[in-house]
Scaffold this motif. Structure first.
Motif, PDB file in Angstrom:
ATOM      1  N   SER A  37       6.240  15.343  -3.312  1.00  0.00           N
ATOM      2  CA  SER A  37       5.065  15.259  -2.443  1.00  0.00           C
ATOM      3  C   SER A  37       5.396  14.710  -1.055  1.00  0.00           C
ATOM      4  O   SER A  37       4.548  14.699  -0.173  1.00  0.00           O
ATOM      5  CB  SER A  37       3.981  14.402  -3.103  1.00  0.00           C
ATOM      6  N   MET A  38       6.625  14.265  -0.853  1.00  0.00           N
ATOM      7  CA  MET A  38       7.051  13.694   0.427  1.00  0.00           C
ATOM      8  C   MET A  38       7.152  14.794   1.491  1.00  0.00           C
ATOM      9  O   MET A  38       7.689  15.867   1.216  1.00  0.00           O
ATOM     10  CB  MET A  38       8.418  13.014   0.243  1.00  0.00           C
ATOM     11  N   PRO A  39       6.635  14.551   2.687  1.00  0.00           N
ATOM     12  CA  PRO A  39       6.770  15.538   3.770  1.00  0.00           C
ATOM     13  C   PRO A  39       8.244  15.835   4.080  1.00  0.00           C
ATOM     14  O   PRO A  39       9.104  14.955   3.970  1.00  0.00           O
ATOM     15  CB  PRO A  39       6.083  14.864   4.962  1.00  0.00           C
ATOM     16  N   ASP A  40       8.516  17.072   4.478  1.00  0.00           N
ATOM     17  CA  ASP A  40       9.885  17.491   4.772  1.00  0.00           C
ATOM     18  C   ASP A  40      10.581  16.566   5.769  1.00  0.00           C
ATOM     19  O   ASP A  40      11.747  16.230   5.592  1.00  0.00           O
ATOM     20  CB  ASP A  40       9.907  18.919   5.327  1.00  0.00           C
ATOM     21  N   MET A  67       0.837  -1.184   0.000  1.00  0.00           N
ATOM     22  CA  MET A  67       0.000   0.000   0.000  1.00  0.00           C
ATOM     23  C   MET A  67       0.882   1.249   0.000  1.00  0.00           C
ATOM     24  O   MET A  67       1.879   1.326   0.698  1.00  0.00           O
ATOM     25  CB  MET A  67      -0.913  -0.027   1.212  1.00  0.00           C
ATOM     26  N   LEU A  68       0.494   2.218  -0.793  1.00  0.00           N
ATOM     27  CA  LEU A  68       1.244   3.466  -0.908  1.00  0.00           C
ATOM     28  C   LEU A  68       1.088   4.317   0.342  1.00  0.00           C
ATOM     29  O   LEU A  68       0.016   4.382   0.928  1.00  0.00           O
ATOM     30  CB  LEU A  68       0.727   4.278  -2.097  1.00  0.00           C
ATOM     31  N   PRO A  69       2.187   5.002   0.749  1.00  0.00           N
ATOM     32  CA  PRO A  69       2.032   5.957   1.855  1.00  0.00           C
ATOM     33  C   PRO A  69       1.058   7.057   1.450  1.00  0.00           C
ATOM     34  O   PRO A  69       0.903   7.356   0.260  1.00  0.00           O
ATOM     35  CB  PRO A  69       3.441   6.516   2.051  1.00  0.00           C
ATOM     36  N   GLY A  70       0.423   7.678   2.423  1.00  0.00           N
ATOM     37  CA  GLY A  70      -0.583   8.705   2.149  1.00  0.00           C
ATOM     38  C   GLY A  70      -0.084   9.831   1.272  1.00  0.00           C
ATOM     39  O   GLY A  70      -0.815  10.345   0.431  1.00  0.00           O
ATOM     40  N   TRP A  71       1.172  10.228   1.438  1.00  0.00           N
ATOM     41  CA  TRP A  71       1.684  11.353   0.658  1.00  0.00           C
ATOM     42  C   TRP A  71       1.866  11.006  -0.814  1.00  0.00           C
ATOM     43  O   TRP A  71       2.046  11.889  -1.639  1.00  0.00           O
ATOM     44  CB  TRP A  71       2.969  11.923   1.262  1.00  0.00           C
ATOM     45  N   LEU A  72       1.832   9.724  -1.190  1.00  0.00           N
ATOM     46  CA  LEU A  72       1.926   9.345  -2.603  1.00  0.00           C
ATOM     47  C   LEU A  72       0.556   9.246  -3.272  1.00  0.00           C
ATOM     48  O   LEU A  72       0.476   9.118  -4.487  1.00  0.00           O
ATOM     49  CB  LEU A  72       2.657   8.011  -2.766  1.00  0.00           C
ATOM     50  N   ARG A  73      -0.509   9.299  -2.478  1.00  0.00           N
ATOM     51  CA  ARG A  73      -1.851   9.254  -3.052  1.00  0.00           C
ATOM     52  C   ARG A  73      -2.342  10.667  -3.304  1.00  0.00           C
ATOM     53  O   ARG A  73      -2.387  11.476  -2.386  1.00  0.00           O
ATOM     54  CB  ARG A  73      -2.799   8.517  -2.111  1.00  0.00           C
ATOM     55  N   VAL A  99      17.400  19.830   2.927  1.00  0.00           N
ATOM     56  CA  VAL A  99      16.072  19.589   2.344  1.00  0.00           C
ATOM     57  C   VAL A  99      15.710  20.639   1.298  1.00  0.00           C
ATOM     58  O   VAL A  99      15.314  20.285   0.181  1.00  0.00           O
ATOM     59  CB  VAL A  99      14.985  19.442   3.434  1.00  0.00           C
ATOM     60  N   PRO A 100      15.836  21.945   1.575  1.00  0.00           N
ATOM     61  CA  PRO A 100      15.496  22.921   0.528  1.00  0.00           C
ATOM     62  C   PRO A 100      16.380  22.788  -0.719  1.00  0.00           C
ATOM     63  O   PRO A 100      15.889  22.906  -1.844  1.00  0.00           O
ATOM     64  CB  PRO A 100      15.700  24.279   1.201  1.00  0.00           C
ATOM     65  N   ASP A 144      14.729  12.714   7.120  1.00  0.00           N
ATOM     66  CA  ASP A 144      15.159  11.444   7.715  1.00  0.00           C
ATOM     67  C   ASP A 144      16.025  10.645   6.744  1.00  0.00           C
ATOM     68  O   ASP A 144      17.025  10.038   7.144  1.00  0.00           O
ATOM     69  CB  ASP A 144      13.954  10.607   8.149  1.00  0.00           C
ATOM     70  N   ILE A 145      15.674  10.648   5.476  1.00  0.00           N
ATOM     71  CA  ILE A 145      16.472   9.939   4.468  1.00  0.00           C
ATOM     72  C   ILE A 145      17.812  10.639   4.288  1.00  0.00           C
ATOM     73  O   ILE A 145      18.874  10.012   4.346  1.00  0.00           O
ATOM     74  CB  ILE A 145      15.717   9.870   3.125  1.00  0.00           C
TER      75      ILE A 145
END
Length: 191
Positions: free
Chosen positions: A69-72, A1-7, A48-49, A77-78
């Motif tokens: 679309s990924m949260p900051d 299942m896709l994470p919410g930020w990918l939907r 990140v920016p 974290d990555i």
């Protein structure tokens, strides 16, 4: 299942793509960088920016959208993981012209997660040098394999460039992506 930020939460465009998975098990010597083009591993609170600007700049015409679309915090974290190398290529003025993200978190099974140049840096041999640098860095870190994938929406030279660098195709998968309209290049909206 896709994470919410990918939907997609709003309007989206459905795109059919073929994703090509490649790998190499062959190291190469670390290339010498051209004068005036330093390559630096980026760390710290401001990554990140910078990452977002390069990701959007390199990928905007090729429908790179997942990291946009990924949260900051998820992206931070990555990028703050010591086994992830966010490498930025700059020109003589200090302006970023390209980057790669090398993921070494799976031990010796490395992944070139993202790689590319801004359009103004293309056509000068910098892409090949940057790709060779990523390959060398992966194997210098003890990797036994380096994986990468590309798709039919990427730059038309992406697949041949990977193959020229010694990557071989392992699999091709047809997928359908629901991409938020804000990340779909104009040329793809007309399809």
């Amino acid at each position: 299942m896709l994470p919410g930020w990918l939907r997609p939460k709003g309007a989206s465009t459905r795109l059919a793509v073929d994703v090509t998975f490649l790998e190499t098990r062959t190291a190469c010597p670390t290339p010498i960088l051209p004068d005036g083009f330093p390559l630096t591993r980026m760390t710290g609170s401001d990554v990140v920016p910078l990452y977002r600007a390069l990701y959007a700049g390199v990928g905007q015409e090729y429908c790179w959208w997942m990291r946009r679309s990924m949260p900051d915090q998820d992206l931070a974290d990555i990028l703050h993981d010591p086994a992830v190398h966010f490498m930025v290529l700059r020109d003589s003025s200090g302006s970023p012209v390209g980057f790669y993200e090398l993921d070494l978190r799976r031990g010796g099974d490395a992944n070139l997660a993202y790689f590319g140049l801004l359009s103004q840096a293309m056509g000068r041999g910098l892409g090949r040098m940057l790709l060779d640098h990523a390959v060398a860095r992966a194997f210098d870190a003890g990797s036994w394999r380096l994986r990468v994938n590309t798709c039919t929406l990427d730059h038309p030279h992406a697949l041949p460039n990977y193959q020229r660098a010694g990557f071989v195709i392992r699999n091709v998968v047809s997928e359908t992506w629901d991409v938020p309209d804000e990340y779909v290049p104009e040329r793809l909206r007309r399809l």
